[in-house]
Design a protein around this motif. Structure first.
Motif, PDB file in Angstrom:
ATOM      1  N   PRO A 185      -6.348 -24.892  43.724  1.00  0.00           N
ATOM      2  CA  PRO A 185      -5.031 -25.539  43.770  1.00  0.00           C
ATOM      3  C   PRO A 185      -5.036 -26.878  43.034  1.00  0.00           C
ATOM      4  O   PRO A 185      -4.079 -27.206  42.325  1.00  0.00           O
ATOM      5  N   ALA A 186      -6.112 -27.645  43.149  1.00  0.00           N
ATOM      6  CA  ALA A 186      -6.159 -28.956  42.496  1.00  0.00           C
ATOM      7  C   ALA A 186      -6.110 -28.808  40.977  1.00  0.00           C
ATOM      8  O   ALA A 186      -5.384 -29.535  40.285  1.00  0.00           O
ATOM      9  N   ASN A 187      -6.870 -27.842  40.439  1.00  0.00           N
ATOM     10  CA  ASN A 187      -6.859 -27.656  38.986  1.00  0.00           C
ATOM     11  C   ASN A 187      -5.502 -27.142  38.501  1.00  0.00           C
ATOM     12  O   ASN A 187      -5.035 -27.514  37.420  1.00  0.00           O
ATOM     13  N   ARG A 188      -4.861 -26.284  39.294  1.00  0.00           N
ATOM     14  CA  ARG A 188      -3.516 -25.803  38.901  1.00  0.00           C
ATOM     15  C   ARG A 188      -2.524 -26.959  38.870  1.00  0.00           C
ATOM     16  O   ARG A 188      -1.669 -27.014  37.990  1.00  0.00           O
ATOM     17  N   ARG A 189      -2.675 -27.868  39.849  1.00  0.00           N
ATOM     18  CA  ARG A 189      -1.787 -29.047  39.867  1.00  0.00           C
ATOM     19  C   ARG A 189      -2.028 -29.931  38.650  1.00  0.00           C
ATOM     20  O   ARG A 189      -1.094 -30.417  38.019  1.00  0.00           O
ATOM     21  N   ASP A 190      -3.321 -30.120  38.326  1.00  0.00           N
ATOM     22  CA  ASP A 190      -3.668 -31.047  37.237  1.00  0.00           C
ATOM     23  C   ASP A 190      -3.367 -30.472  35.854  1.00  0.00           C
ATOM     24  O   ASP A 190      -3.172 -31.220  34.901  1.00  0.00           O
ATOM     25  N   MET A 191      -3.395 -29.130  35.728  1.00  0.00           N
ATOM     26  CA  MET A 191      -3.212 -28.482  34.418  1.00  0.00           C
ATOM     27  C   MET A 191      -2.175 -27.368  34.530  1.00  0.00           C
ATOM     28  O   MET A 191      -2.497 -26.184  34.364  1.00  0.00           O
ATOM     29  N   PRO A 192      -0.921 -27.738  34.796  1.00  0.00           N
ATOM     30  CA  PRO A 192       0.091 -26.716  35.103  1.00  0.00           C
ATOM     31  C   PRO A 192       0.372 -25.762  33.950  1.00  0.00           C
ATOM     32  O   PRO A 192       0.871 -24.666  34.183  1.00  0.00           O
ATOM     33  N   ASP A 193       0.050 -26.169  32.713  1.00  0.00           N
ATOM     34  CA  ASP A 193       0.366 -25.313  31.569  1.00  0.00           C
ATOM     35  C   ASP A 193      -0.794 -24.410  31.144  1.00  0.00           C
ATOM     36  O   ASP A 193      -0.667 -23.656  30.172  1.00  0.00           O
ATOM     37  N   ALA A 194      -1.891 -24.473  31.850  1.00  0.00           N
ATOM     38  CA  ALA A 194      -3.057 -23.673  31.467  1.00  0.00           C
ATOM     39  C   ALA A 194      -2.836 -22.201  31.836  1.00  0.00           C
ATOM     40  O   ALA A 194      -1.986 -21.873  32.658  1.00  0.00           O
ATOM     41  N   ASP A 195      -3.654 -21.327  31.237  1.00  0.00           N
ATOM     42  CA  ASP A 195      -3.635 -19.899  31.584  1.00  0.00           C
ATOM     43  C   ASP A 195      -4.620 -19.683  32.739  1.00  0.00           C
ATOM     44  O   ASP A 195      -5.810 -19.518  32.541  1.00  0.00           O
ATOM     45  N   PHE A 196      -4.083 -19.693  33.976  1.00  0.00           N
ATOM     46  CA  PHE A 196      -4.941 -19.617  35.160  1.00  0.00           C
ATOM     47  C   PHE A 196      -5.742 -18.306  35.207  1.00  0.00           C
ATOM     48  O   PHE A 196      -6.795 -18.249  35.829  1.00  0.00           O
ATOM     49  N   SER A 197      -5.211 -17.277  34.556  1.00  0.00           N
ATOM     50  CA  SER A 197      -5.868 -15.963  34.674  1.00  0.00           C
ATOM     51  C   SER A 197      -7.240 -15.966  34.014  1.00  0.00           C
ATOM     52  O   SER A 197      -8.053 -15.087  34.262  1.00  0.00           O
ATOM     53  N   ARG A 198      -7.498 -16.973  33.176  1.00  0.00           N
ATOM     54  CA  ARG A 198      -8.809 -17.026  32.510  1.00  0.00           C
ATOM     55  C   ARG A 198      -9.855 -17.734  33.362  1.00  0.00           C
ATOM     56  O   ARG A 198     -11.046 -17.639  33.104  1.00  0.00           O
ATOM     57  N   TRP A 199      -9.427 -18.487  34.364  1.00  0.00           N
ATOM     58  CA  TRP A 199     -10.354 -19.278  35.166  1.00  0.00           C
ATOM     59  C   TRP A 199     -11.080 -18.391  36.176  1.00  0.00           C
ATOM     60  O   TRP A 199     -10.496 -17.437  36.713  1.00  0.00           O
ATOM     61  N   VAL A 200     -12.312 -18.729  36.456  1.00  0.00           N
ATOM     62  CA  VAL A 200     -13.066 -17.986  37.459  1.00  0.00           C
ATOM     63  C   VAL A 200     -12.512 -18.326  38.847  1.00  0.00           C
ATOM     64  O   VAL A 200     -12.194 -19.484  39.138  1.00  0.00           O
ATOM     65  N   THR A 201     -12.376 -17.318  39.690  1.00  0.00           N
ATOM     66  CA  THR A 201     -11.833 -17.562  41.028  1.00  0.00           C
ATOM     67  C   THR A 201     -12.950 -17.962  41.994  1.00  0.00           C
ATOM     68  O   THR A 201     -14.116 -17.572  41.818  1.00  0.00           O
ATOM     69  N   PRO A 202     -12.593 -18.701  43.034  1.00  0.00           N
ATOM     70  CA  PRO A 202     -13.590 -19.022  44.060  1.00  0.00           C
ATOM     71  C   PRO A 202     -14.179 -17.756  44.677  1.00  0.00           C
ATOM     72  O   PRO A 202     -15.378 -17.717  44.990  1.00  0.00           O
TER      73      PRO A 202
END
Ligand SMILES: NC(=O)c1ccc[n+]([C@@H]2O[C@H](COP(=O)([O-])OP(=O)(O)OC[C@H]3O[C@@H](n4cnc5c(N)ncnc54)[C@H](OP(=O)(O)O)[C@@H]3O)[C@@H](O)[C@H]2O)c1
Length: 231
Positions: A185-202
């Motif tokens: 959630p913190a990274n999504r808040r800090d980088m709202p325009d990023a492509d979240f689907s590329r990030w590794v999930t917890p």
């Protein structure tokens, strides 16, 4: 590893919660260690069957020894340690201060040094143990503003390698996971325009932690394993 006693640091953070959930579902008994002043109520209920130790500064050796002793008193043994406690600061050398380097080393490296030292006597006495440290991809090469963080995570990798060498003939494995940016959630808040689907999930990282704690990973020690999703 069959059902066993695992200590997780940073257990109430984004990755820590996911790792705790995954390991609890596998039937492990958990010690949950964190600096949070109190256990978030939802987690207190979810992990009621496990040992919860909030308000703990793992950069303090005495407090860390006491926490590990509490886990040993509750469970009788410690089989695994997952070092997740950590933090991040972005700061350039030009605009920053040495205090930030000190803080990153304290939060990311000293905490892990202290917990490793605290669990070692029990693991060496029983001739078995698994330690998983959360490093970072940035340990290999620092970007701008990443010096203090990257240096501290590089320290985590060196800790991992040294302890693996020191314990490799004594039944203990020590490995590090090197995430890139995690979908928190913190990274999504800090980088709202990023492509979240590329990030590794917890959750994906938690499964790798579970593997490194398992018998299937008995031949791996001293490794730094990049787990980066599609970044
Ligand atoms: N998020 C990412 O994109 C990313 C990428 C690569 C690596 N990592 C690493 O992955 C780990 C988990 O990240 P995360 O995003 O889950 O972070 P997080 O949500 O901030 O969780 C970290 C936890 O560690 C605790 N902690 C910090 N210092 C401590 C201390 N001295 N003693 C005890 N507990 C302490 C924090 O407590 P307080 O909040 O109360 O201080 C927090 O609960 C960290 O080591 C981080 O460096 C993260």
């Amino acid at each position: 590893m069959a059902t066993s006693v695992i200590l997780i640091t940073g257990a109430f953070g984004a990755l820590g919660q996911a790792v705790a959930r995954h390991l609890a579902a596998q039937g492990h008994q958990l010690g949950l260690l964190d600096a949070a002043p109190a256990v978030p109520p939802a987690l207190a209920a979810e992990f009621a069957a496990h040992l919860q130790l909030p308000a703990l500064d793992l950069s303090q050796p005495a407090a860390t020894q006491q926490a590990v002793a509490a886990a040993q008193a509750r469970f009788g043994r410690v089989d695994g340690l997952v070092n997740i406690a950590g933090g991040f600061r972005w700061e350039t050398l030009e605009a920053g201060s040495a205090a930030t380097w000190q803080a990153m080393f304290t939060i990311n490296l000293l905490t892990a040094v202290n917990t490793c030292q605290a669990v070692l006597p029990a693991m060496l006495a029983q001739g078995s143990g698994r330690i998983v440290n959360i490093g970072a991809g940035a340990a290999a090469k620092a970007g701008a503003g990443m010096g203090a963080y990257a240096a501290s995570k590089s320290g985590v990798q060196r800790l991992t390698e040294a302890l693996a060498e020191e314990t490799k003939l004594r039944g203990i494995t020590v490995n590090a996971i090197l995430p890139s940016i995690i979908d928190t959630p913190a990274n999504r808040r800090d980088m709202p325009d990023a492509d979240f689907s590329r990030w590794v999930t917890p959750e994906a990282l938690a499964e790798v932690v579970g593997f490194l704690l398992s018998d299937g990973a008995r031949a791996i020690t001293g490794a730094g394993i990049p787990v980066t999703g599609r970044v």
